[in-house]
Write an enzyme that holds these catalytic residues in place. Structure first.
Site, PDB file in Angstrom:
ATOM      1  N   CYS A  35       0.816  -1.213   0.000  1.00 52.30           N
ATOM      2  CA  CYS A  35       0.000   0.000   0.000  1.00 52.30           C
ATOM      3  C   CYS A  35       0.841   1.250   0.000  1.00 52.30           C
ATOM      4  CB  CYS A  35      -1.015  -0.007   1.128  1.00 52.30           C
ATOM      5  SG  CYS A  35      -0.400   0.541   2.672  1.00 52.30           S
ATOM      6  N   CYS A 106      -0.168  -2.779   8.640  1.00 54.95           N
ATOM      7  CA  CYS A 106       0.386  -1.587   9.298  1.00 54.95           C
ATOM      8  C   CYS A 106       1.110  -1.989  10.584  1.00 54.95           C
ATOM      9  CB  CYS A 106      -0.720  -0.585   9.641  1.00 54.95           C
ATOM     10  SG  CYS A 106      -1.489   0.154   8.197  1.00 54.95           S
TER      11      CYS A 106
END
Lengths: 323, 402
Positions: A35, A106
């Site tokens: 991402c 993340c």
């Protein structure tokens, strides 16, 4: 919009330890290619005892990347390097009260930044050993790379295999098409042809509680889904009534605990009339309660019976009218 | 202060007049338009009226060229699948790399089934190469499917020119015009466009209704077979209320077409100028000289779009982003990627899309709100120094990527 926890939002809106630490002696720069997020973690480590005195982050990324970075710096401060290295990405996610499956990477990025910073401090070269692919199973956050590797290592050939080895596809099952497409490619690569499993209805374990059954509805083949309970052979009418009473007595304490009660009114063939009183009657859960009683009756009697709740007052009035 | 909605390319507010027109069809006017009796008959007439309104908005020659569907995606799928089934000997599809997933994912699926798919690339401003397009048109092409305007950047494609080229080559032409209809004038009667998709909720009608325009004489195979609705071209009981809503929305769109291209456009231009004047390292993506009047897409370098949106949302401003993290797919915007925008900018793209409901005050409030949000996030960015990007950002921060 993502379903972010309050803690994630808090760490995003008011991040802790933002910016680079002055006189940092450990720096970890990592990114997530899937991402495009990237993170620089700076640490000030006490050379005497390897305790992390201060930690700071700079993040190019989304809300959860910033929150994960903020959480990471809070978690490592005061720890020794070795202690800090025991932090897993799940720990970071837990610290934030969870992350959406699409955002788990993340937390992975946070853990990798820490590993990279520690390696930098110790003068080692850090090599990232994990690869990220397109997210396939959203229920368990399993990506394409993980599924392919597992298929290759274990010569898997069915969606069921993939679910058993990786959990992917074990939830809502909407990713089965994606898993099949991966299998088609992987099997072709090893010279095989993917054969899909036959369409089959999933056999469910018989439910203990028949939820929200409307008893006035005709019940088709009611016992079909149920393994036939051992029918107590040759029960007399008297024994049968006793058994029914016993079931009612057994469940009453539960109902009474909820300030309700249940009373046996009549037995007419397969119909068992009961009255629900107190908190049970009229309650939305009444149908569930009745379903539960009926299930217990069926199990105890070894035959199909219908438990019918009756308004006691009305029943009495009707009887009087008849008399 | 009420919230500001600048995400009209995602969906629009149902116009109050649309809602008002729909309401009776939820209650007293509940008949099935196929029924003979008066309950159905009245509804049937209302559908006819809605069809005429849509016909007018599209400048179509016949009202029977309007097929009501459930959404833009259904119209796209119907058009492409119809072209393939009606011409089984043709095995190629031409489309572009910047289409909506409604077309792209279908084409990818069809590729897996053995069809050849050519995806036209775009330049840095999101423009197509018509020479490349021309060279691909052949007897094997079943359909060309190209969007009228891009949803992310608003860039308008030369649809008439492309349709003419297809027509001359004897190839069916479909356009996904969900972003264009209602925003720019469209006249299909004398056009070489064979099929066109539109979506109700993009033009102040409700969600759950779309249209496939099918030029009379175009060979067609239905996607949904069954009842005789829509002249047997789309079975299934009509979504009557939504269709009637779309009819009114089409009339309103016609009435507001000039406003959209003057007032709304002026607001958009003011927003662009205001933001760019206050925020360094920001630029407009797409083709600024040739785009929808309501759309503004700005790339804010060195920060990420989702973070911008969350902070905008906190101050009551709704926009959208081409960043990977907002899509749910984790794929960075294929449109930004196709234009070759570097990822440090592509991830920070924010789309502001206006409508006739936006006001000058709202635009000023957004112009005030954006700069501090961008500054706040840049403070966190490893690419950003005290007062600007760090020197040689790509070398100063070169993370190890997983």
């Amino acid at each position: 919009m993502w379903d972010y926890s309050e803690t994630v939002k808090e760490h995003f809106y008011n991040p802790k330890n933002a910016g680079a630490v002055e006189q940092a002696n450990a720096v970890g720069d990592v990114g997530s290619i899937s991402c495009g997020d990237a993170l620089r973690l700076t640490l000030k480590v006490d050379p005497e005892n390897e305790v992390i005195l201060d930690a700071g982050f700079q993040t190019f990324g989304c809300g959860s990347a910033i929150a994960s970075s903020s959480a990471l710096t809070e978690m490592v401060k005061g720890k020794t390097l070795d202690e800090a290295l025991t932090i897993t990405n799940q720990d970071i996610a837990d610290f934030l009260d969870g992350l959406p499956p699409e955002k788990m990477h993340c937390s992975v990025m946070g853990r990798e930044a820490l590993q990279a910073a520690v390696a930098n401090y110790r003068g080692e070269e850090w090599v990232d050993d994990h690869e990220e692919g397109a997210l396939i199973c959203k229920c368990f956050a399993i990506d394409d790379v993980m599924i392919r590797e597992t298929i290759r290592e274990n010569s898997l050939s069915s969606v069921e295999d993939v679910t058993n080895y990786t959990k992917a596809g074990g939830g809502c099952s909407s990713c089965h098409e994606g898993i099949e497409n991966i299998l088609i490619e992987e099997l072709a690569a090893r010279g095989e042809v993917f054969v899909a499993a036959h369409a089959k209805g999933k056999k469910k374990a018989p439910k203990k509680q028949e939820a929200l059954v409307s008893l006035e509805m005709p019940v088709a083949e009611p016992a079909a889904a149920e393994p036939a309970p051992a029918a107590p052979a040759g029960m007399s009418a008297f024994q049968r009534i006793k058994k029914i009473e016993a079931v009612i007595e057994e469940i009453r304490p539960n109902l009474q605990a909820d300030r309700g009660d249940c009373e046996l009114l009549d037995v007419d063939g397969k119909n068992i009339y009961v009255s629900l009183v107190g908190a049970c009657s009229g309650c939305q859960m009444a149908a569930m309660t009745v379903g539960g009683i009926q299930q217990k009756m069926i199990e105890a009697l070894g035959e199909f019976v219908k438990v019918i709740p009756v308004d006691k007052a009305k029943a009495a009035a009707q009887q009087q009218a008849l008399a | 202060m009420s919230d500001i909605y600048l995400d009209n390319n995602a969906t629009t507010q149902c116009d109050p007049l649309v809602v008002e027109a729909m309401l009776p069809y939820f209650s007293e006017q509940f008949g099935n338009p196929s029924s003979l009796h008066s309950f159905g008959n009245k509804v049937g007439f209302a559908l006819k009226k809605a069809r005429k309104s849509v016909q007018k908005l599209l400048g179509a020659e016949h009202e029977s060229e309007i097929i009501f569907t459930s959404c833009g995606s259904e119209s796209d799928s119907t058009a492409i699948m119809s072209a393939l089934r009606a011409q089984p000997e043709r095995r190629t599809i031409i489309t572009t790399v910047v289409e909506h997933p409604a077309v792209l994912n279908l084409c990818e699926h069809l590729e897996g089934e053995g069809y050849t798919v050519h995806r036209l690339g775009v330049d840095a401003k999101g423009r197509l190469d018509l020479e490349e397009y021309k060279s691909l048109l052949s007897d094997d092409v079943a359909v060309v499917s190209v969007m009228w305007a891009n949803n992310e950047t608003g860039t308008i494609f030369p649809i008439m020119e492309m349709a003419t080229m297809a027509d001359e080559a004897g190839v069916m032409f479909h356009t996904d015009a969900v972003q264009a209809v209602g925003k720019i004038p469209i006249e299909l009667e004398d056009s070489p466009i064979h099929m066109l998709s539109l979506s109700g909720h993009k033009l102040h009608a409700p969600k759950g209704v779309g249209v496939l325009y099918l030029k009379r004489g175009t060979r067609f195979r239905p996607l949904l077979r069954g009842g005789h609705q829509e002249r047997g071209r789309r079975a299934g009981t009509e979504n009557v209320t939504a269709i009637i809503g779309l009819g009114v929305a089409a009339e309103l769109a016609m009435a507001n077409m000039a406003h959209e291209n003057t007032e709304v456009k002026a607001l958009r231009d003011r927003l662009q100028e205001g933001i760019l004047a206050a925020v360094p390292n920001a630029f407009v993506t797409g083709d600024p000289d040739n785009r929808l009047p309501n759309t503004l897409n700005i790339a804010f370098e060195y920060i990420e779009g989702e973070a911008i949106l969350l902070l905008l949302n906190k101050v009551g401003i709704a926009a959208s982003s081409g960043s990977a993290c907002t899509s749910g797919s984790l794929e960075p915007s294929h449109v930004m990627k196709a234009m070759g925008i570097p990822y440090t900018a592509a991830h920070g793209t924010v789309r502001f899309s206006l409508s006739r409901y936006n006001t000058a005050e709202e635009v000023e409030r957004v112009i005030e709100s954006v700069p501090p949000i961008v500054a706040q996030l840049r403070k966190l960015s490893p690419y950003w120094g005290e007062n600007g990007p760090v020197e040689n950002p790509d070398q100063a921060f070169a993370p190890v990527y997983a």
